[in-house]
Motif scaffolding. Sequence first.
Motif, PDB file in Angstrom:
ATOM      1  N   ARG A   1     -10.941  -7.545  -2.037  1.00 10.03           N
ATOM      2  CA  ARG A   1      -9.999  -6.466  -1.812  1.00 10.03           C
ATOM      3  C   ARG A   1      -8.956  -6.259  -2.430  1.00 10.03           C
ATOM      4  O   ARG A   1      -8.692  -5.237  -2.958  1.00 10.03           O
ATOM      5  CB  ARG A   1     -10.659  -6.058  -0.571  1.00 10.03           C
ATOM      6  N   LEU A   2      -8.282  -7.183  -2.151  1.00  7.31           N
ATOM      7  CA  LEU A   2      -6.774  -6.856  -2.156  1.00  7.31           C
ATOM      8  C   LEU A   2      -6.327  -7.420  -3.524  1.00  7.31           C
ATOM      9  O   LEU A   2      -5.488  -6.504  -4.133  1.00  7.31           O
ATOM     10  CB  LEU A   2      -5.600  -8.128  -1.363  1.00  7.31           C
TER      11      LEU A   2
ATOM     12  N   CYS B   1      -5.547  -2.292  -9.657  1.00  7.55           N
ATOM     13  CA  CYS B   1      -5.491  -1.118 -10.069  1.00  7.55           C
ATOM     14  C   CYS B   1      -4.293  -1.003  -9.814  1.00  7.55           C
ATOM     15  O   CYS B   1      -3.356  -0.025 -11.280  1.00  7.55           O
ATOM     16  CB  CYS B   1      -6.381  -0.301  -8.432  1.00  7.55           C
ATOM     17  N   ALA B   2      -2.643  -1.246  -8.860  1.00 10.94           N
ATOM     18  CA  ALA B   2      -2.030  -1.317  -9.372  1.00 10.94           C
ATOM     19  C   ALA B   2      -1.343  -1.686 -11.012  1.00 10.94           C
ATOM     20  O   ALA B   2      -0.571  -0.899 -11.204  1.00 10.94           O
ATOM     21  CB  ALA B   2      -1.237  -1.649  -8.618  1.00 10.94           C
TER      22      ALA B   2
ATOM     23  N   GLU C   1       0.666  -1.296  -0.446  1.00  9.30           N
ATOM     24  CA  GLU C   1      -0.080   0.154   0.378  1.00  9.30           C
ATOM     25  C   GLU C   1       1.077   0.918  -0.168  1.00  9.30           C
ATOM     26  O   GLU C   1       0.610   2.268  -0.976  1.00  9.30           O
ATOM     27  CB  GLU C   1      -0.850  -0.349   1.461  1.00  9.30           C
TER      28      GLU C   1
ATOM     29  N   TYR D   1       1.692   6.060  -7.470  1.00 11.44           N
ATOM     30  CA  TYR D   1      -0.036   6.489  -7.658  1.00 11.44           C
ATOM     31  C   TYR D   1       0.161   8.434  -7.708  1.00 11.44           C
ATOM     32  O   TYR D   1       0.450   9.092  -8.805  1.00 11.44           O
ATOM     33  CB  TYR D   1      -1.025   6.302  -7.531  1.00 11.44           C
TER      34      TYR D   1
ATOM     35  N   SER E   1       3.137   1.284  -3.193  1.00 12.01           N
ATOM     36  CA  SER E   1       1.505   1.724  -4.391  1.00 12.01           C
ATOM     37  C   SER E   1       1.280   3.177  -3.887  1.00 12.01           C
ATOM     38  O   SER E   1       1.238   4.054  -5.354  1.00 12.01           O
ATOM     39  CB  SER E   1       0.522   0.357  -4.399  1.00 12.01           C
ATOM     40  N   GLY E   2       0.622   3.228  -3.150  1.00  5.79           N
ATOM     41  CA  GLY E   2       0.031   5.003  -3.186  1.00  5.79           C
ATOM     42  C   GLY E   2       1.665   5.934  -3.459  1.00  5.79           C
ATOM     43  O   GLY E   2       0.825   6.622  -4.295  1.00  5.79           O
TER      44      GLY E   2
ATOM     45  N   GLU F   1      -8.119  -6.514  -5.389  1.00  8.16           N
ATOM     46  CA  GLU F   1      -8.613  -5.303  -6.462  1.00  8.16           C
ATOM     47  C   GLU F   1      -7.623  -4.581  -7.043  1.00  8.16           C
ATOM     48  O   GLU F   1      -7.431  -3.247  -7.561  1.00  8.16           O
ATOM     49  CB  GLU F   1      -9.758  -4.656  -6.359  1.00  8.16           C
ATOM     50  N   THR F   2      -7.249  -4.527  -5.414  1.00 11.91           N
ATOM     51  CA  THR F   2      -6.131  -2.882  -5.578  1.00 11.91           C
ATOM     52  C   THR F   2      -4.947  -3.665  -6.205  1.00 11.91           C
ATOM     53  O   THR F   2      -3.707  -2.711  -6.620  1.00 11.91           O
ATOM     54  CB  THR F   2      -5.288  -3.192  -3.506  1.00 11.91           C
ATOM     55  N   ARG F   3      -4.366  -4.905  -6.180  1.00 11.67           N
ATOM     56  CA  ARG F   3      -3.461  -5.324  -7.402  1.00 11.67           C
ATOM     57  C   ARG F   3      -3.796  -5.140  -8.522  1.00 11.67           C
ATOM     58  O   ARG F   3      -2.899  -4.426  -9.785  1.00 11.67           O
ATOM     59  CB  ARG F   3      -3.271  -7.063  -6.958  1.00 11.67           C
TER      60      ARG F   3
ATOM     61  N   GLU G   1     -11.886  -9.585   2.006  1.00 13.51           N
ATOM     62  CA  GLU G   1     -10.909  -9.434   1.899  1.00 13.51           C
ATOM     63  C   GLU G   1      -9.912  -9.777   0.591  1.00 13.51           C
ATOM     64  O   GLU G   1      -8.558  -8.263  -0.080  1.00 13.51           O
ATOM     65  CB  GLU G   1      -9.930 -10.084   3.266  1.00 13.51           C
TER      66      GLU G   1
END
Length: 285
Positions: free
Chosen positions: A161-162, A168-169, A112, A119, A115-116, A164-166, A158
């Motif tokens: 959710r994880l 997006c990155a 996190e 972005y 990746s933040g 989806e974050t992967r 979860e």
Amino acid sequence: MDIDVLGALDVRENGISITPTAPKPRQVLALLALHADQVVPVSALIEELWGGLPPRSARTTLQTYVLQLRALIATALDGGDTSRTAKDVLVTLPGGYLLSGGGGKSDVREFERLSGLGYRAVDAGDHPGGARLLREALGLWSGPAFADVQGGVQLDMEIRRLEETRLCALDQRIEADLRLGRHREVLAELTVLVSRYRTHENLHGQFMLALHRSGRRGEALDVYQRLRTTLVRDLGLEPSAALRRLQRSILMAGPEGGAPAAVGAGAGAGAGTVESTRVERLVRV
């Protein structure tokens, strides 16, 4: 405590694994580890273990699993930091339990953080830096999250959710690479991704752009037609206006930079599943 969940579950205290082999204590540890330093309610743990049909002995059985985890923690602490006990690491609090990370490493938190930063670098126009940071973040994944844990309701949520974050990155890293002219380098990766995410419009748009810029205009148009067929057949939807504009620009053999502007929306996720058909962002280079 060091916590890895982006792949196989591995939780280490004092350098020693405290990950149990039994499925249900493993589920308990997985949920506690993901939310390290936060209270996980007893109700959430019970739902994870038994869904909507917990036995009458659910709370007592959960306490047994916690005791088993504390026994593993005590063994790991033996001969190490004597200022902490197993109860200090796996804490009982009103309404739930808390796994104390003790300032150790967590691959989720590091993902996190990186990746933040990635972005923000891309948003600031630093595409080399953004691509590097996002690639580093994605490198923390060794497989699907909790790959060796039999998840229940809470963990399954979860995991989605994880993922989806992967995704997006990954999408942002590919966009940064395209902006840097690395269209040929991403072709093999995108070939796999569009097969896995059959209705993810942004990945298909990136694939079309990469093919077009590699001199493979006909294949780029074929990608659009396959996506359109899938969307119409499976969802009764036409491709988004942004993707249609990209298709027209390729059809007309416009300038290489003629991709449509970014448009809003969420990205699809999940192998072989359909969770979204809108474009999150198409590349303008």
